[in-house]
Design a protein around this motif. Structure first.
Motif, PDB file in Angstrom:
ATOM      1  N   UNK A 169      30.031   5.864   9.781  1.00 42.66           N
ATOM      2  CA  UNK A 169      29.141   4.958  10.503  1.00 42.66           C
ATOM      3  C   UNK A 169      28.594   3.887   9.567  1.00 42.66           C
ATOM      4  N   UNK A 170      28.130   4.308   8.389  1.00 44.89           N
ATOM      5  CA  UNK A 170      27.616   3.341   7.422  1.00 44.89           C
ATOM      6  C   UNK A 170      28.709   2.375   6.972  1.00 44.89           C
ATOM      7  N   UNK A 171      29.900   2.895   6.745  1.00 44.57           N
ATOM      8  CA  UNK A 171      31.015   2.040   6.325  1.00 44.57           C
ATOM      9  C   UNK A 171      31.296   0.978   7.376  1.00 44.57           C
ATOM     10  N   UNK A 172      31.350   1.374   8.641  1.00 44.66           N
ATOM     11  CA  UNK A 172      31.638   0.432   9.717  1.00 44.66           C
ATOM     12  C   UNK A 172      30.566  -0.649   9.807  1.00 44.66           C
ATOM     13  N   UNK A 173      29.300  -0.225   9.736  1.00 44.56           N
ATOM     14  CA  UNK A 173      28.196  -1.182   9.840  1.00 44.56           C
ATOM     15  C   UNK A 173      28.224  -2.164   8.671  1.00 44.56           C
ATOM     16  N   UNK A 174      28.334  -1.659   7.450  1.00 41.77           N
ATOM     17  CA  UNK A 174      28.323  -2.543   6.288  1.00 41.77           C
ATOM     18  C   UNK A 174      29.576  -3.408   6.206  1.00 41.77           C
ATOM     19  N   UNK A 175      30.700  -2.926   6.704  1.00 37.89           N
ATOM     20  CA  UNK A 175      31.909  -3.749   6.754  1.00 37.89           C
ATOM     21  C   UNK A 175      31.698  -4.921   7.704  1.00 37.89           C
ATOM     22  N   UNK A 176      31.141  -4.639   8.888  1.00 39.91           N
ATOM     23  CA  UNK A 176      30.880  -5.698   9.854  1.00 39.91           C
ATOM     24  C   UNK A 176      29.886  -6.709   9.293  1.00 39.91           C
ATOM     25  N   UNK A 177      28.833  -6.226   8.651  1.00 41.85           N
ATOM     26  CA  UNK A 177      27.842  -7.129   8.060  1.00 41.85           C
ATOM     27  C   UNK A 177      28.491  -7.939   6.938  1.00 41.85           C
ATOM     28  N   UNK A 178      29.348  -7.306   6.146  1.00 41.26           N
ATOM     29  CA  UNK A 178      30.042  -8.011   5.070  1.00 41.26           C
ATOM     30  C   UNK A 178      30.950  -9.103   5.598  1.00 41.26           C
ATOM     31  N   UNK A 179      31.670  -8.818   6.675  1.00 44.71           N
ATOM     32  CA  UNK A 179      32.521  -9.848   7.281  1.00 44.71           C
ATOM     33  C   UNK A 179      31.679 -11.015   7.792  1.00 44.71           C
ATOM     34  N   UNK A 180      30.599 -10.686   8.474  1.00 44.37           N
ATOM     35  CA  UNK A 180      29.732 -11.739   9.000  1.00 44.37           C
ATOM     36  C   UNK A 180      29.124 -12.550   7.858  1.00 44.37           C
ATOM     37  N   UNK A 181      28.715 -11.871   6.792  1.00 42.48           N
ATOM     38  CA  UNK A 181      28.145 -12.570   5.635  1.00 42.48           C
ATOM     39  C   UNK A 181      29.195 -13.466   4.990  1.00 42.48           C
ATOM     40  N   UNK A 182      30.416 -12.983   4.873  1.00 42.45           N
ATOM     41  CA  UNK A 182      31.497 -13.787   4.307  1.00 42.45           C
ATOM     42  C   UNK A 182      31.778 -15.021   5.137  1.00 42.45           C
ATOM     43  N   UNK A 183      31.784 -14.865   6.443  1.00 41.75           N
ATOM     44  CA  UNK A 183      32.020 -16.002   7.319  1.00 41.75           C
ATOM     45  C   UNK A 183      30.869 -16.998   7.226  1.00 41.75           C
ATOM     46  N   UNK A 184      29.645 -16.493   7.179  1.00 42.50           N
ATOM     47  CA  UNK A 184      28.478 -17.367   7.039  1.00 42.50           C
ATOM     48  C   UNK A 184      28.526 -18.111   5.707  1.00 42.50           C
ATOM     49  N   UNK A 185      28.946 -17.415   4.647  1.00 45.41           N
ATOM     50  CA  UNK A 185      29.082 -18.057   3.338  1.00 45.41           C
ATOM     51  C   UNK A 185      30.133 -19.167   3.413  1.00 45.41           C
ATOM     52  N   UNK A 190      30.946 -20.942   6.049  1.00 51.35           N
ATOM     53  CA  UNK A 190      30.363 -22.073   6.765  1.00 51.35           C
ATOM     54  C   UNK A 190      29.400 -22.849   5.868  1.00 51.35           C
ATOM     55  N   UNK A 191      28.569 -22.148   5.105  1.00 52.05           N
ATOM     56  CA  UNK A 191      27.621 -22.800   4.204  1.00 52.05           C
ATOM     57  C   UNK A 191      28.347 -23.592   3.119  1.00 52.05           C
ATOM     58  N   UNK A 192      29.395 -23.012   2.555  1.00 52.63           N
ATOM     59  CA  UNK A 192      30.140 -23.694   1.503  1.00 52.63           C
ATOM     60  C   UNK A 192      30.864 -24.921   2.061  1.00 52.63           C
ATOM     61  N   UNK A 193      31.379 -24.810   3.257  1.00 52.81           N
ATOM     62  CA  UNK A 193      32.056 -25.941   3.882  1.00 52.81           C
ATOM     63  C   UNK A 193      31.079 -27.112   4.049  1.00 52.81           C
ATOM     64  N   UNK A 194      29.847 -26.827   4.476  1.00 55.59           N
ATOM     65  CA  UNK A 194      28.825 -27.871   4.605  1.00 55.59           C
ATOM     66  C   UNK A 194      28.498 -28.479   3.243  1.00 55.59           C
ATOM     67  N   UNK A 195      28.378 -27.628   2.232  1.00 59.78           N
ATOM     68  CA  UNK A 195      28.038 -28.123   0.893  1.00 59.78           C
ATOM     69  C   UNK A 195      29.168 -28.996   0.337  1.00 59.78           C
ATOM     70  N   UNK A 196      30.399 -28.584   0.537  1.00 56.43           N
ATOM     71  CA  UNK A 196      31.551 -29.374   0.079  1.00 56.43           C
ATOM     72  C   UNK A 196      31.556 -30.732   0.776  1.00 56.43           C
ATOM     73  N   UNK A 197      31.275 -30.739   2.059  1.00 60.19           N
ATOM     74  CA  UNK A 197      31.238 -32.002   2.803  1.00 60.19           C
ATOM     75  C   UNK A 197      30.153 -32.915   2.245  1.00 60.19           C
ATOM     76  N   UNK A 198      28.972 -32.378   1.937  1.00 61.34           N
ATOM     77  CA  UNK A 198      27.898 -33.189   1.370  1.00 61.34           C
ATOM     78  C   UNK A 198      28.299 -33.742   0.005  1.00 61.34           C
ATOM     79  N   UNK A 199      28.970 -32.928  -0.814  1.00 62.61           N
ATOM     80  CA  UNK A 199      29.411 -33.392  -2.124  1.00 62.61           C
ATOM     81  C   UNK A 199      30.429 -34.520  -1.992  1.00 62.61           C
TER      82      UNK A 199
END
Length: 105
Positions: A74-90, A92-101
């Motif tokens: 259960x913990x593995x599944x939850x943290x994997x999902x959170x990790x995927x979401x965090x990676x995707x959010x990262x 998106x954030x990096x894409x915005x930063x690259x565009x600003x640069x």
């Protein structure tokens, strides 16, 4: 604050940069150990700690192992999902930063 909200709050390029610049040793330590060795050590540590609390704990007890595995799964599944979401959010954030640069050029 929940696990998901806490992780998402910290997902940004500044935190990644700080981690890469100042906290590299921790990541390097994990990469040096083989996965099998880490799992084996975790298993041994688990049963040492269980025996300290429950002297009759037996690693060959299938019911005990099933309970532990179900909990960990259960913990593995939850943290994997959170990790995927965090990676995707990262991403998106990096894409915005690259565009600003690029716009600054």
């Amino acid at each position: 604050m929940g696990i998901y909200s806490d992780v998402m709050r910290r997902v940004n390029s500044d935190n990644l940069t700080a981690h890469l610049l100042y906290d590299v040793s921790q990541a390097e330590d994990k990469n040096e150990e083989r996965v099998e060795k880490r799992v084996s050590q975790a298993y041994e540590t688990l049963f040492q700690q269980l025996k300290a609390v429950i002297p009759s704990a037996d690693p060959d007890n299938d019911e005990l192992m099933d309970a532990i595995v179900n909990f960990a799964k259960t913990f593995e599944e939850v943290y994997f999902e959170v990790g995927l979401a965090a990676g995707f959010e990262m991403y998106k954030n990096m894409e915005k930063k690259i565009q600003r640069l690029k716009e600054e050029e």
